[in-house]
Design a protein around this motif. Structure first.
Motif, short mmCIF file in Angstrom:
data_model
loop_
_atom_site.label_atom_id
_atom_site.label_comp_id
_atom_site.label_asym_id
_atom_site.label_seq_id
_atom_site.Cartn_x
_atom_site.Cartn_y
_atom_site.Cartn_z
N THR A 175 53.31 33.88 -13.18
CA THR A 175 54.33 33.04 -13.79
C THR A 175 54.48 33.47 -15.25
N LYS A 176 55.23 32.73 -16.04
CA LYS A 176 55.42 33.07 -17.44
C LYS A 176 55.33 31.81 -18.27
N ILE A 177 55.03 31.99 -19.57
CA ILE A 177 55.01 30.89 -20.52
C ILE A 177 55.79 31.34 -21.76
N ASN A 178 56.65 30.47 -22.25
CA ASN A 178 57.45 30.80 -23.42
C ASN A 178 56.57 30.89 -24.66
N THR A 179 56.93 31.80 -25.57
CA THR A 179 56.09 32.07 -26.72
C THR A 179 56.44 31.17 -27.91
N TYR A 180 57.67 31.19 -28.37
CA TYR A 180 58.05 30.48 -29.59
C TYR A 180 58.96 29.28 -29.34
#
Length: 587
Positions: free
Chosen positions: A198-203
């Motif tokens: 999956t992915k996670i947003n950075t900013y």
């Protein structure tokens, strides 16, 4: 009539038929599917990781735009937006295989990320060294030491040691040990296997914001890669191998990672720290999704449960069949999922809002994996991969909302539950009295009429067979062939050009095929009425183009039948009907 039956009526069906291909030959679960905007044209592609053929398939519309062949079985598919790239604004396509994560961008390979190797416990390593140096009697004692190590709480044996222990015969155990030690002690290091991506947003939050890839592995590890996807930025140890990961928030701010594990637990990591909250499930999890800031989990005991972030159960209920797939569902302008879709073993697709059943749709096959979202430029598209290797695409009606849809169904429910008052005529009363007094003769008359109908049908069918109009063993269409025709028409008339693609969907090549046309010679003239196809490879499109001249003075429209047969054979392999549009009139 019950409310669930009313929800099945066509009047209240929120789905529109998009596309269906029962012979697509795709094998994929939810983890192997994603909708990704791979280019800057604003259209989402369907990415499918086929775990049977080991291919990544990229669909643009209903056609395969590209394929990527891999030597290993594809485990999961995801994407993320890198911080620095020469293709800014284009996400990276990621897919996991045994020991590696392949990263592509702009349909080009970008990086092959290797997962860290699994370190063997020192006590287990000592036993391996004694195996290499000792005799057979010593080796049997060493196996007993492994059994003792397995029972200790803080020691987890490697998969190779477990493979030896599950053998029931000592001879097979010794053969496995020799096989594992044939390359020396250094070859015992195992490569970790990913289980989900999956992915996670950075900013900042957003579908196209800069994000980082999150990987769950069999070695009970959770890795967060850097923004380039080339190095591990953070590592977390979890109690068991994860089956699904949900990320909310931003990595550089408030965030939460929700991990569903194989040991029937849901764990939480908030802002880099393990939370003491652990949710114990009553059965093995099928899938977990995030719906309206709540965690919805489907388990193998045919149960749906909903929990909040504090671990409190909000509701749970049983369904009448096994759960095979779950997917969040957005409606209207909402970005977050307000409801969810559920695929069941009894070939049903259900829509739920909370614990309220909204709609039931019967599917022609059991769902194996599904994905809901924007496909192409259309919002609210549901792509379903079926267990029979087919694909079914449905489109949610525009303006659909859970509240208005359920209130509309409630009105239908009130209307249909009212008893119908039908006036009985004299003819109806006389007919009922006659059937009551003479049941046997009336039934015999019915049987006689049914037999006459069956005889007439059989005679008509035999007549058609004798005239060779249709056939079972030798007929119009050879149903065992796996061919597909795609046709496009170019031109406004009087000259049309038909561009066709002939695709062999089978696993064997075809030779010496002939394409002919059936048409009204008073309306059209075909320049080349016969096309030869010398060789057709499996899963390769063969292009054929044909020019058609409209010779009718009024530019009439008609159909042209395309038939493909084998050379010197009369049974067609496939046929298609092409509708020619109205032609411009010659001056």
């Amino acid at each position: 009539m019950s409310k669930s039956k009313i929800l099945l009526t066509d009047k209240s069906n929120p789905w529109l038929n998009g596309y269906r291909d029962p012979v697509a030959k795709i094998n994929a679960f939810n983890n192997n599917m994603d909708l990704i905007p791979l280019t800057r044209d604003g259209e989402n592609r369907l990415i499918v990781g086929d775990f049977a053929t080991n291919k990544i398939l990229g669909y643009k519309g209903i056609n395969v735009e590209f394929q990527i062949e891999v030597n290993e079985q594809i485990i999961a598919v995801s994407s993320f937006y890198p911080e620095q790239s020469q293709f800014s604004g284009i996400p990276c396509l990621c897919f996991a295989v045994d020991g590696y994560i392949f990263i592509y961008q702009n349909n080009q390979p970008r990086y092959k990320f290797p997962l860290p190797k699994i370190e063997i416990h020192p006590k287990e390593l000592e036993v391996w060294q004694q195996f290499q140096e000792g005799s057979k009697e010593v080796q049997l004692k060493m196996i007993d030491q492994w059994n003792k190590l397995r029972n200790e709480q803080n020691i987890s044996l490697s998969s190779k040691a477990l493979d030896v222990l599950i053998q029931t015969k000592a001879i097979k155990q010794q053969e496995l040990i020799k096989q594992f030690l044939s390359g020396g002690i250094d070859m015992l290091n195992l490569v970790d296997t990913p289980t989900c991506l999956t992915k996670i947003n950075t900013y900042q939050e957003g579908d196209s914001a800069i994000s980082q890839l999150v990987i769950g592995t069999e070695n009970k590890k959770l890795y967060i890669l850097d923004s380039a996807g080339m190095q591990i930025q953070k590592t977390y140890e979890i109690a068991s191998a994860p089956t699904s990961i949900i990320c909310t928030g931003i990595l550089q701010g408030d965030n939460r990672i929700i991990i569903t594990t194989r040991d029937n637990q849901i764990q939480f990591i908030r802002n880099g720290q393990h939370e003491p909250i652990i949710i114990d499930l009553l059965s093995k999890p099928v899938q977990s999704i995030l719906v309206n800031n709540s965690i919805v989990v489907g388990t193998m005991n045919e149960t749906i449960a909903c929990y909040n972030y504090k671990g409190s159960k909000q509701f749970s209920f049983k369904v009448n069949s096994g759960i095979v797939a779950l997917e969040g569902m957005q409606a209207g302008s909402a970005k977050n999922a307000l409801g969810y879709l559920m695929g069941l073993e009894n070939q049903e697709l259900r829509i739920y809002e909370g614990k309220q059943l909204v709609h039931i749709l019967n599917i022609e096959g059991m769902i194996q994996g599904m994905k809901f979202g924007m496909f192409g430029r259309e919002d609210g598209v549901l792509i379903m991969i079926l267990k029979n290797k087919g694909i079914d695409i449905r489109i949610l009606q525009r303006g659909f909302s859970f509240q208005s849809f359920m209130s509309q169904n409630a009105l239908h429910n009130d209307e249909e539950e009212r008893p119908l008052k039908i006036k009985r005529t004299n003819l109806f009363v006389e007919q009922t009295e006659r059937e009551r007094n003479n049941p046997v003769p009336i039934y015999r008359c019915l049987e006689k009429d049914l037999l006459k109908l069956r005889l007439k049908t059989a005679q008509s069918y035999l007549k058609v067979l004798e005239e060779n109009q249709i056939g079972v063993n030798s007929g119009n269409i050879n149903t065992s062939s796996n061919l597909r025709i795609q046709a496009d028409i170019q031109g406004l008339g009087p000259v049309f050009k038909i561009l066709m693609k002939i695709e062999n969907l089978g696993n064997q090549s075809l030779q010496n095929l002939v394409m002919t046309y059936m048409y009204d010679q008073k309306l059209y003239k075909i320049v080349k009425p016969v096309n030869n196809i010398p060789f057709l490879l499996p899963h390769v499109s063969f292009p054929v183009s044909t020019e058609i001249l409209s010779i009718d003075q009024n530019g009439a429209s008609d159909q042209i039948k395309v038939i493909i047969t084998e050379k010197n054979k009369q049974i067609p392999l496939i046929g298609a009907i092409i509708q020619i549009p109205l032609s411009e009139i010659r001056e």
